[in-house]
Structure formats: structure tokens, C-alpha cells
Design an enzyme around this catalytic site. Structure first.
Site, mmCIF file in Angstrom:
data_model
loop_
_atom_site.group_PDB
_atom_site.id
_atom_site.type_symbol
_atom_site.label_atom_id
_atom_site.label_comp_id
_atom_site.label_asym_id
_atom_site.label_seq_id
_atom_site.Cartn_x
_atom_site.Cartn_y
_atom_site.Cartn_z
ATOM 1 N N ASP A 128 0.817 -1.223 0.000
ATOM 2 C CA ASP A 128 0.000 0.000 0.000
ATOM 3 C C ASP A 128 0.850 1.272 0.000
ATOM 4 O O ASP A 128 0.306 2.380 0.044
ATOM 5 C CB ASP A 128 -0.940 -0.007 1.217
ATOM 6 C CG ASP A 128 -0.187 -0.133 2.527
ATOM 7 O OD1 ASP A 128 1.066 -0.046 2.517
ATOM 8 O OD2 ASP A 128 -0.832 -0.334 3.571
ATOM 9 N N ASP A 153 18.702 -6.624 -1.160
ATOM 10 C CA ASP A 153 18.100 -5.305 -1.389
ATOM 11 C C ASP A 153 18.163 -4.437 -0.141
ATOM 12 O O ASP A 153 17.824 -3.249 -0.199
ATOM 13 C CB ASP A 153 16.643 -5.444 -1.863
ATOM 14 C CG ASP A 153 15.830 -6.365 -0.988
ATOM 15 O OD1 ASP A 153 16.140 -7.568 -0.954
ATOM 16 O OD2 ASP A 153 14.895 -5.897 -0.320
HETATM 17 P P1 AMP Z 1 11.884 -4.735 3.081
HETATM 18 O O1 AMP Z 1 12.404 -6.134 3.132
HETATM 19 O O2 AMP Z 1 10.975 -4.350 4.200
HETATM 20 O O3 AMP Z 1 13.020 -3.771 2.985
HETATM 21 O O4 AMP Z 1 10.961 -4.555 1.765
HETATM 22 C C1 AMP Z 1 11.092 -5.324 0.610
HETATM 23 C C2 AMP Z 1 10.417 -4.664 -0.547
HETATM 24 O O5 AMP Z 1 9.022 -4.503 -0.315
HETATM 25 C C3 AMP Z 1 10.932 -3.290 -0.906
HETATM 26 O O6 AMP Z 1 10.896 -3.173 -2.299
HETATM 27 C C4 AMP Z 1 9.933 -2.370 -0.257
HETATM 28 O O7 AMP Z 1 9.873 -1.115 -0.875
HETATM 29 C C5 AMP Z 1 8.643 -3.145 -0.462
HETATM 30 N N1 AMP Z 1 7.617 -2.820 0.531
HETATM 31 C C6 AMP Z 1 7.636 -3.121 1.849
HETATM 32 N N2 AMP Z 1 6.505 -2.679 2.438
HETATM 33 C C7 AMP Z 1 5.765 -2.077 1.480
HETATM 34 C C8 AMP Z 1 4.493 -1.429 1.458
HETATM 35 N N3 AMP Z 1 3.744 -1.304 2.546
HETATM 36 N N4 AMP Z 1 4.058 -0.931 0.278
HETATM 37 C C9 AMP Z 1 4.788 -1.057 -0.835
HETATM 38 N N5 AMP Z 1 5.981 -1.669 -0.882
HETATM 39 C C10 AMP Z 1 6.477 -2.172 0.253
HETATM 40 MG MG MG Z 2 14.179 -2.989 2.037
#
Ligand code: AMP
Ligand code: MG
Length: 489
Positions: free
Chosen positions: A125, A252
Site C-alpha cells: 500500500d 536489497d
Molecule cells: P523490506 O524487506 O521491508 O526492505 O521490503 C522489501 C520490498 O518490499 C521493498 O521493495 C519495499 O519497498 C517493499 N515494501 C515493503 N513494504 C511495502 C508497502 N507497505 N508498500 C509497498 N511496498 C512495500
Molecule cells: Mg528494504
């Protein structure tokens, strides 16, 4: 010092073009209010600390108002998540406004995390919840206070808008600062698409802007990988030394500057347990505490692979083979300093490992036991009773203490001088989950942000005694030991 209106954004990353990012505007957030403002981070931007008193400050730092010279964008990247390659991720909820060059000539990218959906949001979201924003805000500043490389946090803006995670929560935007948000996955995305030219363009960009010292070297890509390897190995040593568990070490989330980046379900170890898993969503224990150094190397191998058109295989292997030595040297230096040694070296690893084994066997609080070790007396066993009594196996402690004492004698260590050295590297205060939880609950339930601000101030000086804050050094009450932290944020 600048007012909000005087902030001038530069756009070096945007200039790489549309292969590297997507232009996107924040989604307005209803009725935003300031949760917390970090004057120390504001100084990095030469931003006046009075800026936060302006009625429109919250509007600016949730993305409702965009400064005239900002060029909002989401960065593209891919990544290995829990070992599996995901071909496209990207900033799904973070929007970069540009970068600020401060009077000291340092560049800081300014990112609004939780500012709404982007072309990379997939099913997300685009939002972040207040809970996780407070955790990232406090932890990144705590890490900075501990002397560990990290992204920084300028402020949190909240809103009563509902965001659904495991339950209904409220939205917030965290303003994050870093010299660069480029990740290992920023290279991987192009490599796996066969866009090798873009891999090279990005490598040149990173070298020019962040590793300028070898911009003219003929083997600059090799030097780039070597430097990222060094800074990652050092970061892993720092995390281990302070008992920090990141929780989601996907490629990432790995910074090309060796910064702690993307705080999610992280945790500081309380009772020492080498196999500690801070992320409830990691049943395989891939990112457990004792796995972190080798995962650092695994991630570097993934980066090296993505750079394989730029650096030949022998050179890549040579760099990766050097990782362990760099890591252990730094780890021994940091842990040896925690023991109060004047000249720690790899040969002290046995003493360090046996100490950790003692902590684990007696389930002792990692932070507090280290802190109390600074009162160790070389001369008198009797004076060490208070310490000895904490261990279940006293004979094992005595054996270790004899080795420690011998090591200290060998370098003519002086108790009072050593205590000063140890207290400067063994923190008194860390961001314990239960402390964060209290601040979060007050913020969520009463819109009372005083506890967030109190922790921010406390954790900016983690090595100081801060006599009226002693309670904050206490291990968690039994009822709070099992706070579960999941990936959802
Ligand atoms: P993370 O492991 O939390 O760093 O996130 C992994 C991926 O999911 C990244 O590309 C983030 O931008 C995406 N992401 C995490 N939470 C959300 C969210 N609520 N809405 C959109 N993208 C998200
Ligand atoms: Mg991330």
C-alpha cells in the site's frame, strides 16, 4: 543554518535517467502531525532546528507539500530475498526528494519512507505504520550513537489514516537520510536483465560520487568491490559486537556504503544466545545472530556476481576470500576493546569466545554483563564476587577469569584506566524491544510522543551513565521477554 524554504535539492541520482528510477509524487496523507524531530539529523542538512516549529513542517515531511526544487522519485532495484532472487523490487514506499549538500560538503539523500505507492509497490500500500517508523527512527539514531554506520532519521510525521497490517494501525512517514541508498540489489536488477551497460553506469556513478579516491584507477571496479567488501565486513563485526540482529539481510537491504539500512524486525540481543532470531518470519534461522557474518559474505558474492562483466573471476574470488580475515580482525579489535585490552588481536578470539559461552550458559544479559565487566579487579578475586555470582557454573567462570587476569597482567593493565576504556565501548543503554514498545503504545494510544523523544535523547549517548535514567538499562520484565517482531511494517 537554513530555513525549510532555503533547502536546495540536487539530483545526481535522478540524472542517471529513467532506467534507474521512476518519477513519482507522494500520496497526500490526511491531517498530518509531527511525532518527533531530531535536531542532530537536522544539523546534517544545515536545517534550522526551529524549522520543526513551523505549522507546515508536517505537511512538508509527509509529502503533502513538495519543495519547489525537489524531484521526487522511487529507485529501482532487485534482490535476493531469503536466498531467492526477486527480479524487481524497488522503493515500494520510499520517495527520494533529492540530496542536500551541506556547508561541510557532505551529501545527504532525503527520503520520505511511507509516502505512498510507487510503480514498485507490487501489492503493497506504499505506507508505513507508526509502530515501525518509531522503531526505525529510534534504532538508526541509537546505532549512530553507538558509532555504527547507519542511515539517519530526521523526523516522523503521523496521521490518523488507517493502515492494515496484522491489525488496523495508523500511518506515518519517516524522513530518512543517507549519503546513498544504493543497494547490492541496485546492481543485480540490471545484471539479471542482461543490461550490462546499466550495471557499468551505476558502478561509475557510485565510484564518482562515493568512492572518488579511486575514480581514476585503471582497476576501479575491483577497488569498488574491495571497498564494499571491507565496509560490509566491518559492519558485520560492529553488529556482532553490540549484539544487533538485523533480521532481513536480503541483498536489497545491503548498502553499498556499508551502512545499516532498512530497519524492519531488528532486535538487540538481551540474554546472550548465539542462535538468536529476531524476525518471527524467519523460521529457517537464515538471519540468526550467529549467521550474520557469513550472510554478509553470501550477499557480497551476489554483488560480485552482478559485477562479473566488470571484474574478472580471479579478482572477484580473491576479494571474497579476503572477507573472513577482514571480518575477524575487526571483530577481534572491537571485542578485545570491550574486554579492555590495549592491543587486541586475533589471538584473543579464544578468550572472547569462551566469555560468550559463559554468558550463553548462564543466560546473562549481553549488554549489562559486558558493562559490569569493567569493574573486574585484577588484584583480588574477592572483589569479583558480585560478577562471579551471576554465573551458574562458577568453576567455569573462575577458569575464564584466570585467563582474563593473565591476559591483563601481560599488558600491565590498570583497573581504573581500563574501566574508563571499557565504559566508552560497552554501552549502558540499547534500544530494548520493551522500551520501544512502551514508547509505541503511548504514541498510538495517547498521542503522547514524550517517550519517543526521551529514548531518542537517551540513546544518542549510550555510553554515558545518565543517573536519572538507570531504569532504562534494566533487562526486560518477564512479561515483555517474548515481544514478537514480524516483517510487517
Ligand atoms: P523490506 O524487506 O521491508 O526492505 O521490503 C522489501 C520490498 O518490499 C521493498 O521493495 C519495499 O519497498 C517493499 N515494501 C515493503 N513494504 C511495502 C508497502 N507497505 N508498500 C509497498 N511496498 C512495500
Ligand atoms: Mg528494504
Amino acid at each position: 543554518m537554513h530555513s525549510l524554504q532555503q533547502l536546495t535539492f540536487l539530483h545526481r541520482y535522478a540524472q542517471l535517467g529513467s532506467d534507474f528510477s521512476s518519477e513519482v509524487y507522494p500520496t497526500p496523507l490526511p491531517a498530518p502531525y509531527l511525532v518527533s524531530f531530531n535536531a542532530a539529523a537536522a544539523r546534517l542538512l544545515d536545517l534550522d532546528s526551529e524549522a520543526a516549529d513551523r505549522p507546515d513542517f508536517a505537511e512538508h515531511f509527509c509529502g503533502n507539500r513538495i519543495p519547489p526544487n525537489a524531484r521526487p522519485l522511487a529507485m529501482l532495484y532487485a534482490g535476493h530475498q531469503f536466498g531467492h532472487f526477486v527480479s524487481q523490487l524497488g522503493d515500494g514506499r520510499a520517495i527520494l526528494l533529492g540530496e542536500i549538500c551541506n556547508a561541510a560538503g557532505q551529501f545527504w539523500e532525503v527520503q520520505l519512507k511511507g509516502a505512498g505507492a510507487t510503480p514498485y509497490s507490487r501489492r503493497g500500500d506504499g505506507r508505513a505504520v507508526l509502530r515501525s517508523s518509531i522503531r526505525e527512527y529510534l534504532c538508526s539514531e541509537a546505532m549512530h550513537g553507538l558509532g555504527i554506520p547507519t542511515s539517519r532519521a530526521l523526523c516522523i510525521v503521523g496521521s490518523d489514516a488507517t493502515v492494515y497490517r496484522e491489525s488496523a494501525e495508523t500511518a506515518a512517514v519517516l524522513t530518512r537520510l543517507a549519503p546513498s541508498h544504493v543497494r547490492f540489489g541496485s546492481f543485480e536488477v540490471f545484471f539479471y536483465r542482461g543490461q550490462f551497460e546499466q550495471v557499468q553506469t551505476l558502478a561509475d556513478f557510485v565510484i564518482e560520487n562515493h568512492y572518488a579516491e579511486f575514480a581514476n584507477a585503471t582497476d576501479k571496479y575491483r577497488l569498488l568491490l574491495r571497498e564494499i567488501t571491507r565496509s560490509t565486513a566491518h559492519l558485520m563485526a560492529h553488529w556482532q559486537a553490540v549484539g544487533f540482529c538485523h533480521g532481513v539481510m536480503n541483498t536489497d537491504n545491503m548498502s553499498i556504503l556499508g551502512l545499516t539500512l532498512d530497519y524492519g524486525p531488528f532486535g538487540f540481543m538481551e540474554n546472550f544466545n548465539a542462535g538468536y532470531i529476531c524476525n518471527h518470519s524467519d523460521p529457517q534461522a537464515r538471519y540468526a545472530y550467529d549467521q550474520q557474518p557469513q550472510i554478509g559474505l553470501w550477499n557480497l558474492s551476489a554483488l560480485a556476481h552482478a559485477l562479473s562483466k566488470l571484474i574478472d573471476e580471479t579478482q572477484r574470488d580473491e576479494i571474497l576470500e579476503g572477507y573472513a580475515a577482514i571480518y575477524y580482525e575487526k571483530y577481534a579489535a572491537l571485542m578485545g576493546a570491550k574486554l579492555g585490552l590495549k592491543n587486541p588481536s586475533i589471538s584473543d578470539l579464544a578468550l572472547i569466545t569462551s566469555w560468550l559461552q559463559l554468558l550463553q550458559n548462564s543466560q546473562l544479559d549481553y549488554t549489562n554483563t559486558w558493562r559490569s565487566l569493567s569493574n573486574f579487579s585484577i588484584a583480588s578475586n574477592a572483589e569479583n564476587h558480585w560478577l562471579r555470582n551471576q554465573f551458574i557454573d562458577r568453576a567455569a567462570f573462575d577458569e575464564w577469569a584466570a585467563n582474563y587476569r593473565a591476559r591483563l597482567h601481560a599488558e600491565h593493565s590498570n583497573d581504573s584506566e581500563r574501566k574508563v576504556r571499557m565504559d566508552a565501548v560497552n554501552p549502558k543503554y540499547i534500544l530494548r524491544n520493551y522500551l520501544a514498545q512502551i514508547a509505541i503504545e503511548r504514541a498510538e494510544q495517547q498521542r503522547d510522543f514524550s517517550e519517543v523523544n526521551r529514548l531518542l535523547a537517551l540513546l544518542s549517548k549510550p555510553f554515558d551513565e545518565q543517573p536519572d535514567m538507570q531504569n532504562y538499562a534494566a533487562p526486560p520484565p518477564e512479561s515483555a521477554r517474548q515481544i514478537v517482531v514480524s516483517c510487517s511494517s
